[in-house]
Design an enzyme around this catalytic site. Structure first.
Site, PDB file in Angstrom:
ATOM      1  CE  LYS A 165      -1.954  -1.045   3.959  1.00 53.59           C
ATOM      2  NZ  LYS A 165      -1.244  -2.310   4.233  1.00 53.59           N
ATOM      3  NE  ARG A 198      -4.115  -1.006  10.002  1.00 52.53           N
ATOM      4  CZ  ARG A 198      -3.064  -0.433   9.436  1.00 52.53           C
ATOM      5  NH1 ARG A 198      -3.052   0.844   9.188  1.00 52.53           N
ATOM      6  NH2 ARG A 198      -2.029  -1.173   9.125  1.00 52.53           N
ATOM      7  NE  ARG A 213       7.887  -2.769   5.902  1.00 50.16           N
ATOM      8  CZ  ARG A 213       6.607  -2.495   6.099  1.00 50.16           C
ATOM      9  NH1 ARG A 213       5.947  -1.774   5.224  1.00 50.16           N
ATOM     10  NH2 ARG A 213       5.994  -2.975   7.156  1.00 50.16           N
ATOM     11  NE  ARG A 248       6.902  -0.626  10.152  1.00 57.45           N
ATOM     12  CZ  ARG A 248       5.827  -0.457   9.393  1.00 57.45           C
ATOM     13  NH1 ARG A 248       5.880   0.241   8.284  1.00 57.45           N
ATOM     14  NH2 ARG A 248       4.675  -1.006   9.726  1.00 57.45           N
ATOM     15  NE  ARG A 303       2.044  -4.930  11.110  1.00 57.76           N
ATOM     16  CZ  ARG A 303       3.052  -4.576  10.308  1.00 57.76           C
ATOM     17  NH1 ARG A 303       4.266  -5.063  10.519  1.00 57.76           N
ATOM     18  NH2 ARG A 303       2.847  -3.744   9.331  1.00 57.76           N
TER      19      ARG A 303
END
Ligand code: AP5
Length: 214
Positions: A13, A88, A127, A160, A171
């Site tokens: 996203k 969300r 990432r 992260r 998540r």
């Protein structure tokens, strides 16, 4: 053009939202980025948000809704904007619809970036995010010129805290339970469009441009 990005954590996203914002010259509003900036600045909001984010949980609606509703009424949003990570939950989506209705506006496109769960954990562990400007990369799919250094601002890249595999799994559970119902919500609003997020980043972007118009 008012756009909402939907999709699982790590679906791409943020990657696509930045490219869309650049092409159509509209602000990219990422609630995740807003919270991370508040965390690094040590604000009260940041301290509260961190306790939820580190566990892979959603920050409570009351800490998010007013913040976004205020933001989309600022001058730079007159031409439109792209919301990344908001709404969300169904209550967040309803609050946005209500706030826009009062302004005589509505969401034009809710873009769902589809990526199966099995691809997500792999993506997230690769990432890397810049500690300073928030740019994101991937060690395989979108590497930096110099390993561990942000191409844009030259600062350090990190994994992260919430991208560690155990937190990513949490998540994903939270996504399926609380966020996925938004696909039906925006289908009913008549604005849902879907793109295949497993393709190369540039191909995903082309599919989005085909939908939004050149
Ligand atoms: P947030 O920052 O919004 O995280 P997220 O939705 O989980 O999304 P991500 O940023 O993790 O992923 P993305 O889909 O943007 O993927 P990306 O483009 O980086 O939120 C973090 C936390 O904040 C939440 O868990 C929650 O606690 C809180 N929060 C935020 N908003 C909230 C709200 N509204 N209400 C309550 N709580 C809220 O891509 C991922 C990786 O894949 C990158 O490395 C990228 O380079 C790579 N990649 C992207 N596209 C491709 C591709 N096509 N092929 C291969 N690799 C790709």
């Amino acid at each position: 053009m008012k756009i909402v990005m939907l999709g699982a954590p790590g679906a791409g996203k943020g990657t696509q939202a930045k490219m869309i914002a650049d092409k159509y010259q509209i602000p990219h509003i990422s609630t995740g980025d807003i919270f991370r900036a508040n965390i690094s600045n040590g604000t009260e909001l940041g301290k509260k948000a961190k306790t939820y984010m580190d566990q892979g949980l959603l920050v409570p609606d009351e800490l998010v809704v007013d913040l976004v509703v205020d933001r989309v009424q600022q001058d730079d949003c007159k031409k439109g904007y792209i919301l990344d990570g908001f709404p969300r939950t169904i209550p967040q989506a309803e609050a946005l619809t209500e706030a826009l209705k009062k302004l005589g506006e509505k969401v034009d496109f809710a873009i769902n970036v589809e990526v199966p769960d099995e691809n997500i954990v792999k993506r997230m562990s690769g990432r890397r995010a810049c500690v300073s400007c928030g740019s994101t990369y991937h060690i395989v799919y979108n590497p930096t010129k110099v390993e561990g250094v942000c191409d844009k601002c030259g600062n350090e890249l990190i994994l992260r805290e919430d991208d560690k595999p155990e937190t990513v799994k949490k998540r994903l559970d939270v996504y399926h339970e609380q966020t996925q119902p938004l696909i039906e919500y925006y289908t009913n609003e008549g604005v849902l469009v879907e793109v295949d997020g497993t393709k190369d980043m540039k191909d995903v972007f082309s599919a989005i441009v085909d939908i939004l118009g050149a």
